[in-house]
Scaffold this motif. Sequence first.
Motif, PDB file in Angstrom:
ATOM      1  N   GLY A 164     -13.237  -4.256   7.885  1.00 48.56           N
ATOM      2  CA  GLY A 164     -12.259  -3.466   7.128  1.00 48.56           C
ATOM      3  C   GLY A 164     -12.782  -3.148   5.738  1.00 48.56           C
ATOM      4  O   GLY A 164     -12.705  -2.013   5.265  1.00 48.56           O
ATOM      5  N   ILE A 165     -13.366  -4.152   5.093  1.00 44.83           N
ATOM      6  CA  ILE A 165     -13.922  -3.964   3.747  1.00 44.83           C
ATOM      7  C   ILE A 165     -15.064  -2.939   3.801  1.00 44.83           C
ATOM      8  O   ILE A 165     -15.184  -2.073   2.946  1.00 44.83           O
ATOM      9  CB  ILE A 165     -14.443  -5.321   3.183  1.00 44.83           C
ATOM     10  CG1 ILE A 165     -13.299  -6.334   3.054  1.00 44.83           C
ATOM     11  CG2 ILE A 165     -15.215  -5.132   1.882  1.00 44.83           C
ATOM     12  CD1 ILE A 165     -12.417  -6.200   1.842  1.00 44.83           C
ATOM     13  N   LEU A 201      -5.534  -5.450  -0.187  1.00 43.79           N
ATOM     14  CA  LEU A 201      -5.715  -5.586   1.263  1.00 43.79           C
ATOM     15  C   LEU A 201      -5.552  -7.057   1.661  1.00 43.79           C
ATOM     16  O   LEU A 201      -4.831  -7.381   2.620  1.00 43.79           O
ATOM     17  CB  LEU A 201      -7.093  -5.047   1.668  1.00 43.79           C
ATOM     18  CG  LEU A 201      -7.497  -5.251   3.129  1.00 43.79           C
ATOM     19  CD1 LEU A 201      -6.507  -4.580   4.073  1.00 43.79           C
ATOM     20  CD2 LEU A 201      -8.901  -4.698   3.381  1.00 43.79           C
ATOM     21  N   VAL A 202      -6.180  -7.934   0.899  1.00 45.29           N
ATOM     22  CA  VAL A 202      -6.100  -9.366   1.206  1.00 45.29           C
ATOM     23  C   VAL A 202      -4.651  -9.852   1.048  1.00 45.29           C
ATOM     24  O   VAL A 202      -4.119 -10.582   1.896  1.00 45.29           O
ATOM     25  CB  VAL A 202      -7.083 -10.164   0.316  1.00 45.29           C
ATOM     26  CG1 VAL A 202      -6.855 -11.661   0.444  1.00 45.29           C
ATOM     27  CG2 VAL A 202      -8.515  -9.800   0.674  1.00 45.29           C
ATOM     28  N   LYS A 203      -3.997  -9.403  -0.024  1.00 48.96           N
ATOM     29  CA  LYS A 203      -2.600  -9.806  -0.239  1.00 48.96           C
ATOM     30  C   LYS A 203      -1.708  -9.339   0.901  1.00 48.96           C
ATOM     31  O   LYS A 203      -0.801 -10.048   1.334  1.00 48.96           O
ATOM     32  CB  LYS A 203      -2.068  -9.209  -1.558  1.00 48.96           C
ATOM     33  CG  LYS A 203      -2.492  -9.968  -2.795  1.00 48.96           C
ATOM     34  CD  LYS A 203      -1.712  -9.442  -3.999  1.00 48.96           C
ATOM     35  CE  LYS A 203      -2.564  -9.542  -5.255  1.00 48.96           C
ATOM     36  NZ  LYS A 203      -2.146  -8.647  -6.320  1.00 48.96           N
ATOM     37  N   MET A 204      -1.956  -8.126   1.368  1.00 49.72           N
ATOM     38  CA  MET A 204      -1.141  -7.606   2.473  1.00 49.72           C
ATOM     39  C   MET A 204      -1.330  -8.465   3.720  1.00 49.72           C
ATOM     40  O   MET A 204      -0.374  -8.861   4.373  1.00 49.72           O
ATOM     41  CB  MET A 204      -1.494  -6.130   2.761  1.00 49.72           C
ATOM     42  CG  MET A 204      -0.959  -5.175   1.701  1.00 49.72           C
ATOM     43  SD  MET A 204      -1.534  -3.473   1.925  1.00 49.72           S
ATOM     44  CE  MET A 204      -0.305  -2.816   3.056  1.00 49.72           C
ATOM     45  N   LEU A 205      -2.597  -8.777   4.023  1.00 52.41           N
ATOM     46  CA  LEU A 205      -2.864  -9.589   5.211  1.00 52.41           C
ATOM     47  C   LEU A 205      -2.285 -10.992   5.041  1.00 52.41           C
ATOM     48  O   LEU A 205      -1.945 -11.657   6.020  1.00 52.41           O
ATOM     49  CB  LEU A 205      -4.372  -9.648   5.486  1.00 52.41           C
ATOM     50  CG  LEU A 205      -5.012  -8.305   5.848  1.00 52.41           C
ATOM     51  CD1 LEU A 205      -6.528  -8.447   5.994  1.00 52.41           C
ATOM     52  CD2 LEU A 205      -4.432  -7.732   7.138  1.00 52.41           C
ATOM     53  N   ASP A 206      -2.140 -11.414   3.781  1.00 53.91           N
ATOM     54  CA  ASP A 206      -1.556 -12.738   3.509  1.00 53.91           C
ATOM     55  C   ASP A 206      -0.025 -12.691   3.497  1.00 53.91           C
ATOM     56  O   ASP A 206       0.615 -13.672   3.126  1.00 53.91           O
ATOM     57  CB  ASP A 206      -2.042 -13.258   2.146  1.00 53.91           C
ATOM     58  CG  ASP A 206      -3.409 -13.913   2.266  1.00 53.91           C
ATOM     59  OD1 ASP A 206      -3.784 -14.283   3.401  1.00 53.91           O
ATOM     60  OD2 ASP A 206      -4.102 -14.031   1.239  1.00 53.91           O
ATOM     61  N   GLY A 207       0.552 -11.554   3.828  1.00 55.15           N
ATOM     62  CA  GLY A 207       2.014 -11.525   3.982  1.00 55.15           C
ATOM     63  C   GLY A 207       2.771 -10.841   2.864  1.00 55.15           C
ATOM     64  O   GLY A 207       3.971 -11.080   2.706  1.00 55.15           O
ATOM     65  N   LYS A 208       2.106  -9.971   2.100  1.00 51.35           N
ATOM     66  CA  LYS A 208       2.808  -9.252   1.029  1.00 51.35           C
ATOM     67  C   LYS A 208       4.057  -8.538   1.560  1.00 51.35           C
ATOM     68  O   LYS A 208       5.076  -8.455   0.885  1.00 51.35           O
ATOM     69  CB  LYS A 208       1.846  -8.237   0.385  1.00 51.35           C
ATOM     70  CG  LYS A 208       2.474  -7.448  -0.745  1.00 51.35           C
ATOM     71  CD  LYS A 208       1.451  -6.584  -1.478  1.00 51.35           C
ATOM     72  CE  LYS A 208       2.172  -5.730  -2.503  1.00 51.35           C
ATOM     73  NZ  LYS A 208       1.513  -5.663  -3.787  1.00 51.35           N
ATOM     74  N   PHE A 209       3.964  -7.985   2.763  1.00 53.25           N
ATOM     75  CA  PHE A 209       5.133  -7.344   3.383  1.00 53.25           C
ATOM     76  C   PHE A 209       5.553  -8.122   4.635  1.00 53.25           C
ATOM     77  O   PHE A 209       5.982  -7.542   5.629  1.00 53.25           O
ATOM     78  CB  PHE A 209       4.822  -5.881   3.736  1.00 53.25           C
ATOM     79  CG  PHE A 209       4.456  -5.050   2.533  1.00 53.25           C
ATOM     80  CD1 PHE A 209       5.431  -4.683   1.615  1.00 53.25           C
ATOM     81  CD2 PHE A 209       3.150  -4.658   2.307  1.00 53.25           C
ATOM     82  CE1 PHE A 209       5.109  -3.926   0.486  1.00 53.25           C
ATOM     83  CE2 PHE A 209       2.815  -3.895   1.182  1.00 53.25           C
ATOM     84  CZ  PHE A 209       3.793  -3.530   0.270  1.00 53.25           C
ATOM     85  N   GLY A 210       5.413  -9.438   4.553  1.00 53.22           N
ATOM     86  CA  GLY A 210       5.785 -10.290   5.685  1.00 53.22           C
ATOM     87  C   GLY A 210       4.931  -9.970   6.901  1.00 53.22           C
ATOM     88  O   GLY A 210       3.769  -9.569   6.780  1.00 53.22           O
ATOM     89  N   ALA A 211       5.552 -10.098   8.081  1.00 55.84           N
ATOM     90  CA  ALA A 211       4.819  -9.857   9.327  1.00 55.84           C
ATOM     91  C   ALA A 211       4.381  -8.396   9.433  1.00 55.84           C
ATOM     92  O   ALA A 211       3.420  -8.081  10.145  1.00 55.84           O
ATOM     93  CB  ALA A 211       5.696 -10.233  10.514  1.00 55.84           C
TER      94      ALA A 211
END
Length: 456
Positions: A164-165, A201-211
């Motif tokens: 992805g990166i 991107l990392v924050k999103m994958l870590d659940g920024k918007f939950g599942a």
Amino acid sequence: MAKIIMYPGEAKKDAIDWKEVQGQHITAVRRNILVLGSGGREHALAWKLAQGEGAQVFIAPGNAGTAQVGVNVNIKPSDFEAVKDFCLKQEINLVVVGPEQPLVDGIVDFIKGDAELRGVKIIGPDKRGAQLEGSKAFAKDFMEKYGVPTAKCFKVNKDNLSEGIKFLEGVKAPYVLKADGLAAGKGVLILNDMQEAKDELVKMLDGKFGAASATVVIEEFLKGIEVSVFVLTDGEHYVLLPEAKDYKRIGDGDQGLNTGGMGAVSPVPFCTPDFLNRVEERIVKPTLKGLKAEGIDYKGFIFLGLMNDGGDPYVIEYNVRMGDPETEAVMTRIEGDFADMLFACADGRLNEVHYAKSEKTAVTVMLVSGGYPEAYKKGMIMSGLDNLKDVVAFHAGTAFDANKNVVTAGGRVIAVTAHGDSIEEARGIAYREVEKIHFEGINFRHDIGLDLMRLQ
Ligand code: AMP
Ligand code: GLY
């Protein structure tokens, strides 16, 4: 459909519509329609449907505006069992689903799969079809498979982050990151800085918007002007409803935070017959072919969020419902009996209906609560609504207080739609009338349609 046959002199207490032709009472058709939702879109849908012959509209849960065109019912669209009970009790003939969540949660499958609800028709795709909006990864796979023009993308999760990166490093700024699932309209980030994009991107994958952001779609940025094109399809046939342009940012000149939509204009000057023909050939037809090939039974609205890049349309996103506030402009330009159209759609006879659009231009200005789209107050008493002239005011977030005053009950409060022979004329009327409405903290954009006037 409940048919009531009336004869001269006969009074039938539950008849809500009848015609007198040459002194004879004749067959009247009663059509009970349930609209699910509570925003401006649902008020506009209910307003238009209520004008249909013999139509009695119920809105669940509705707002202070929908109460003027139908009967509000205190049911949450997410409570499928309560929807079922109401359909049975009220002999509902047609359910029209406003927002996406009940569709993504399978309300169409629920209603179609229930033997007791066999007589109830519903507008909207089934759960699989609703994935066009419910999962951006599904939508992108679908578009790739059926050759629908869209931005190049890469789907990333925690297992393929390094790829992805790499994709991100290979595209030009700005960088577009989209949560795969529904995130209340907030799941798209557009960033100019590569490092920030990687961190987000990392924050999103870590659940920024939950599942919803366990998978993220990284997309190439599309240039151009956006337009919302609405298709009504019964799976076999389709009609293009009036298109509209939405104004998403809170501030004039498209500045500030993204909102649910601050205004709309329909028609859109750059949507020439030639452009719309490209939309049909390159997007609508392959989309319907794809739905069929996938065995998806789709009877409902497809909202194409498009980018017009120099006359070539690209799909930014599919939605499986009408847009808000676009609907508050679009419904006012549909001529004829919209209830007839939706019944025909649900029956797979959309080819039989006559459909025409008004040549007038509609301009919709959304009045919002101070602070929106961040924190805002509710319960402000509204005034001036009874003095409006030459406009339709669709309530988006309103309610009645204990003294029957109309009060604000949401961030987007009320959408004022005016018509004219040009954007300029419609804008003039809309803004003249907007000045009559008052509530504490009122805010709105002053530039709805201005950009399009230059293109007229
Ligand atoms: P969506 O939730 O997919 O509608 O995205 C929200 C907004 O982000 C859209 O209305 C566009 O303004 C913008 N957007 C999304 N994807 C792209 C893209 N690939 N290129 C440019 N703008 C985009
Ligand atoms: N107006 C954009 C939307 O309804 O998603």
